[in-house]
Write an enzyme that holds these catalytic residues in place. Structure first.
Site, PDB file in Angstrom:
ATOM      1  N   TYR A  53       4.739  -0.102   9.904  1.00 56.59           N
ATOM      2  CA  TYR A  53       5.392  -0.632   8.706  1.00 56.59           C
ATOM      3  C   TYR A  53       6.897  -0.364   8.790  1.00 56.59           C
ATOM      4  CZ  TYR A  53       0.677  -1.126   6.766  1.00 56.59           C
ATOM      5  OH  TYR A  53      -0.629  -1.467   6.561  1.00 56.59           O
ATOM      6  N   PRO A 211      -5.156  -7.294  -1.734  1.00 59.86           N
ATOM      7  CA  PRO A 211      -6.092  -7.629  -2.820  1.00 59.86           C
ATOM      8  C   PRO A 211      -5.582  -8.748  -3.718  1.00 59.86           C
ATOM      9  CG  PRO A 211      -4.946  -5.576  -3.312  1.00 59.86           C
ATOM     10  CD  PRO A 211      -4.580  -5.938  -1.909  1.00 59.86           C
ATOM     11  N   ALA A 213      -4.017 -11.279  -2.441  1.00 57.77           N
ATOM     12  CA  ALA A 213      -3.810 -12.358  -1.466  1.00 57.77           C
ATOM     13  C   ALA A 213      -2.335 -12.514  -1.099  1.00 57.77           C
ATOM     14  CB  ALA A 213      -4.386 -13.674  -2.013  1.00 57.77           C
ATOM     15  N   GLY A 214      -1.663 -11.378  -1.004  1.00 56.24           N
ATOM     16  CA  GLY A 214      -0.255 -11.403  -0.601  1.00 56.24           C
ATOM     17  C   GLY A 214       0.638 -12.137  -1.595  1.00 56.24           C
ATOM     18  N   GLY A 215       0.153 -12.296  -2.821  1.00 55.52           N
ATOM     19  CA  GLY A 215       0.964 -12.958  -3.858  1.00 55.52           C
ATOM     20  C   GLY A 215       0.794 -14.471  -3.870  1.00 55.52           C
ATOM     21  N   PHE A 218       0.696 -16.525  -7.073  1.00 59.33           N
ATOM     22  CA  PHE A 218       1.820 -16.408  -7.995  1.00 59.33           C
ATOM     23  C   PHE A 218       2.990 -17.284  -7.559  1.00 59.33           C
ATOM     24  CE2 PHE A 218      -0.633 -12.476  -8.015  1.00 59.33           C
ATOM     25  CZ  PHE A 218      -1.018 -12.446  -9.344  1.00 59.33           C
TER      26      PHE A 218
HETATM   27  N1  LIG Z   1      -4.865  -2.461   7.489  1.00 57.86           N
HETATM   28  C1  LIG Z   1      -4.187  -3.563   7.674  1.00 57.86           C
HETATM   29  O1  LIG Z   1      -4.302  -4.257   8.695  1.00 57.86           O
HETATM   30  C2  LIG Z   1      -3.235  -4.004   6.581  1.00 57.86           C
HETATM   31  C3  LIG Z   1      -2.645  -5.268   6.648  1.00 57.86           C
HETATM   32  C4  LIG Z   1      -1.784  -5.638   5.608  1.00 57.86           C
HETATM   33  C5  LIG Z   1      -1.528  -4.740   4.546  1.00 57.86           C
HETATM   34  N2  LIG Z   1      -2.106  -3.513   4.541  1.00 57.86           N
HETATM   35  C6  LIG Z   1      -1.878  -2.554   3.432  1.00 57.86           C
HETATM   36  O2  LIG Z   1      -2.211  -3.196   2.223  1.00 57.86           O
HETATM   37  C7  LIG Z   1      -1.092  -3.159   1.321  1.00 57.86           C
HETATM   38  C8  LIG Z   1      -1.131  -4.378   0.461  1.00 57.86           C
HETATM   39  O3  LIG Z   1      -1.039  -5.578   1.222  1.00 57.86           O
HETATM   40  P1  LIG Z   1      -0.288  -6.842   0.605  1.00 57.86           P
HETATM   41  O4  LIG Z   1       1.160  -6.545   0.470  1.00 57.86           O
HETATM   42  O5  LIG Z   1      -0.689  -8.035   1.365  1.00 57.86           O
HETATM   43  O6  LIG Z   1      -0.985  -6.832  -0.879  1.00 57.86           O
HETATM   44  P2  LIG Z   1      -1.024  -7.814  -2.095  1.00 57.86           P
HETATM   45  O7  LIG Z   1      -1.047  -6.957  -3.320  1.00 57.86           O
HETATM   46  O8  LIG Z   1      -2.120  -8.800  -1.933  1.00 57.86           O
HETATM   47  O9  LIG Z   1       0.324  -8.634  -2.034  1.00 57.86           O
HETATM   48  C9  LIG Z   1       1.552  -8.081  -2.425  1.00 57.86           C
HETATM   49  C10 LIG Z   1       2.497  -9.228  -2.720  1.00 57.86           C
HETATM   50  O10 LIG Z   1       1.990  -9.905  -3.867  1.00 57.86           O
HETATM   51  C11 LIG Z   1       3.002  -9.949  -4.841  1.00 57.86           C
HETATM   52  N3  LIG Z   1       2.364  -9.773  -6.156  1.00 57.86           N
HETATM   53  C12 LIG Z   1       1.380  -8.907  -6.480  1.00 57.86           C
HETATM   54  N4  LIG Z   1       1.080  -9.035  -7.794  1.00 57.86           N
HETATM   55  C13 LIG Z   1       1.894  -9.979  -8.287  1.00 57.86           C
HETATM   56  C14 LIG Z   1       2.076 -10.548  -9.561  1.00 57.86           C
HETATM   57  N5  LIG Z   1       1.365 -10.150 -10.610  1.00 57.86           N
HETATM   58  N6  LIG Z   1       2.989 -11.502  -9.707  1.00 57.86           N
HETATM   59  C15 LIG Z   1       3.738 -11.911  -8.662  1.00 57.86           C
HETATM   60  N7  LIG Z   1       3.631 -11.401  -7.403  1.00 57.86           N
HETATM   61  C16 LIG Z   1       2.712 -10.451  -7.220  1.00 57.86           C
HETATM   62  C17 LIG Z   1       3.931  -8.789  -4.551  1.00 57.86           C
HETATM   63  O11 LIG Z   1       5.235  -9.049  -5.029  1.00 57.86           O
HETATM   64  P3  LIG Z   1       6.069  -7.862  -5.788  1.00 57.86           P
HETATM   65  O12 LIG Z   1       6.298  -6.764  -4.790  1.00 57.86           O
HETATM   66  O13 LIG Z   1       7.309  -8.579  -6.203  1.00 57.86           O
HETATM   67  O14 LIG Z   1       5.249  -7.434  -6.947  1.00 57.86           O
HETATM   68  C18 LIG Z   1       3.883  -8.747  -3.031  1.00 57.86           C
HETATM   69  O15 LIG Z   1       4.795  -9.674  -2.484  1.00 57.86           O
HETATM   70  C19 LIG Z   1       0.122  -2.993   2.217  1.00 57.86           C
HETATM   71  O16 LIG Z   1       1.211  -2.390   1.554  1.00 57.86           O
HETATM   72  C20 LIG Z   1      -0.428  -2.085   3.301  1.00 57.86           C
HETATM   73  O17 LIG Z   1      -0.393  -0.741   2.847  1.00 57.86           O
HETATM   74  C21 LIG Z   1      -2.979  -3.137   5.529  1.00 57.86           C
END
Ligand SMILES: NC(=O)c1ccc[n+]([C@@H]2O[C@H](COP(=O)([O-])OP(=O)(O)OC[C@H]3O[C@@H](n4cnc5c(N)ncnc54)[C@H](OP(=O)(O)O)[C@@H]3O)[C@@H](O)[C@H]2O)c1
Length: 307
Positions: A53, A211, A213-215, A218
């Site tokens: 990261y 969870p 879906a990466g936003g 939205f």
């Molecule tokens: N093990 C693996 O291979 C792996 C791979 C990927 C990720 N991860 C872990 O999983 C974590 C989460 O992954 P992710 O970032 O894909 O999670 P996510 O929660 O699905 O997506 C986060 C994105 O969604 C946006 N978002 C969330 N809620 C929102 C809302 N109510 N309105 C508007 N935008 C919203 C966030 O923007 P804002 O920041 O502006 O709220 C951010 O850009 C990572 O930080 C990492 O620790 C693990």
């Protein structure tokens, strides 16, 4: 907030704070120390990191916060991961990502994570990806070495399919306490590839990354498919009295029989708290299926004939 038993000796918060985007949260070291304390007070004690990261920068910044306030370490669970290698110099035109579970790589990746974080051990060390070239005997030896050195309290995997976990089982007695996989209304592979069933057999919680879906739901420029799913999500949001759509996304995961610990990605505390609020909802079977139907990828339909 009640913690979740993950393996014999590990309890994690029911929602883990993901740090993949930490460098975009706009926090300096003091800001991060303050934010970590706010999360601890809310019962959000589990932090998900990985060596890749920010190319190591996220662990480095997190480590600076731990050094700035040593009282934090004993109040939190640190999850980190190793295996993915970006060799930017060799073939810059395609990123040259590879997955490396050799002893040489894993031992040094684990040491490098501990050094960046400034800690003697992490609570959970995950093998970030299954590597098609991995020698399971060598992986088993490596896990034993890391464990004996006390560098992690527990091991788990990420992005492993059930048969890949079974392969590790055949070579080591060290239990893998979780599988961190992509799980959301928009990514339902875990329903079709046996991952949920495998976790249930093992009585093992799954950590759900992306969870929200990466936003994707939205965005302003929604695809027709996502637009239709959002329509159903909004109807259910109203039915259950949720304040925001993301609460419904989390509630859909919480309704599964397997214990799910979402790993949030947002840098905004109030949005992380939506994942906590959603623990209060229980979707009806009909609501859960309506969402599945709206978002259902074809492979889910094929496996569960009538859906
Ligand atoms: N093990 C693996 O291979 C792996 C791979 C990927 C990720 N991860 C872990 O999983 C974590 C989460 O992954 P992710 O970032 O894909 O999670 P996510 O929660 O699905 O997506 C986060 C994105 O969604 C946006 N978002 C969330 N809620 C929102 C809302 N109510 N309105 C508007 N935008 C919203 C966030 O923007 P804002 O920041 O502006 O709220 C951010 O850009 C990572 O930080 C990492 O620790 C693990």
């Amino acid at each position: 907030m009640e913690k979740v038993n993950v393996g014999k000796d590990l309890k994690l918060a029911p929602v883990a704070v993901g740090t993949m985007g930490l460098m975009d949260w706009g926090l300096d070291v003091n800001g991060l120390v303050k934010r970590i304390h706010e999360y601890i007070e809310l019962g959000l004690t589990t932090f998900d990191l990985a060596d890749i990261y920010g190319d190591g920068e996220c662990e480095t910044l997190f480590g600076k916060a731990l050094r700035a306030d040593p009282s934090i370490r004993d109040q939190i669970e640190i999850v980190t991961k190793g295996c993915i290698v970006f060799d930017k110099k060799r073939r810059p035109y395609f990123g040259a990502e590879s997955w490396n579970l050799t002893k040489e790589h894993l031992l040094s990746a684990c040491d490098a994570s501990l050094a960046r974080l400034g800690v003697d051990y992490v609570d959970l060390y995950l093998l970030h990806r299954p590597c098609p070239l991995m020698d399971p005997e060598e992986v088993a030896e490596t896990l034993e070495e890391i464990k004996t050195a006390g560098k992690t309290r527990n091991f788990g995997v990420s992005n492993f399919r059930p048969e890949q976990l079974k392969l590790l089982d055949a070579y080591t007695d060290i239990p893998m306490v979780t599988n961190q996989i992509q799980m959301s209304v928009r990514c339902m592979d875990f329903l079709a590839d046996g991952t949920q069933e495998d976790a249930l057999v093992r009585r093992m919680p799954l950590m759900a990354y992306s969870p929200c879906a990466g936003g994707a739901y939205f965005r302003k420029d929604l695809s027709q498919e996502d637009y239709e799913t959002v329509g159903v999500l909004k109807e259910i949001q109203e039915e259950i009295g949720a304040e925001t759509l993301d609460e419904v996304l989390y509630a859909w995961l919480y309704r599964l029989p397997v214990k799910v610990i979402p790993v949030t990605g947002t840098g905004k505390k109030e949005r992380v708290l939506r994942a906590v609020k959603a623990l209060e909802y229980r979707l009806t079977r009909e609501q859960w299926y309506d969402i599945l139907r709206a978002a259902a990828p074809a492979h889910v339909s094929r496996k569960y004939h009538d859906i």
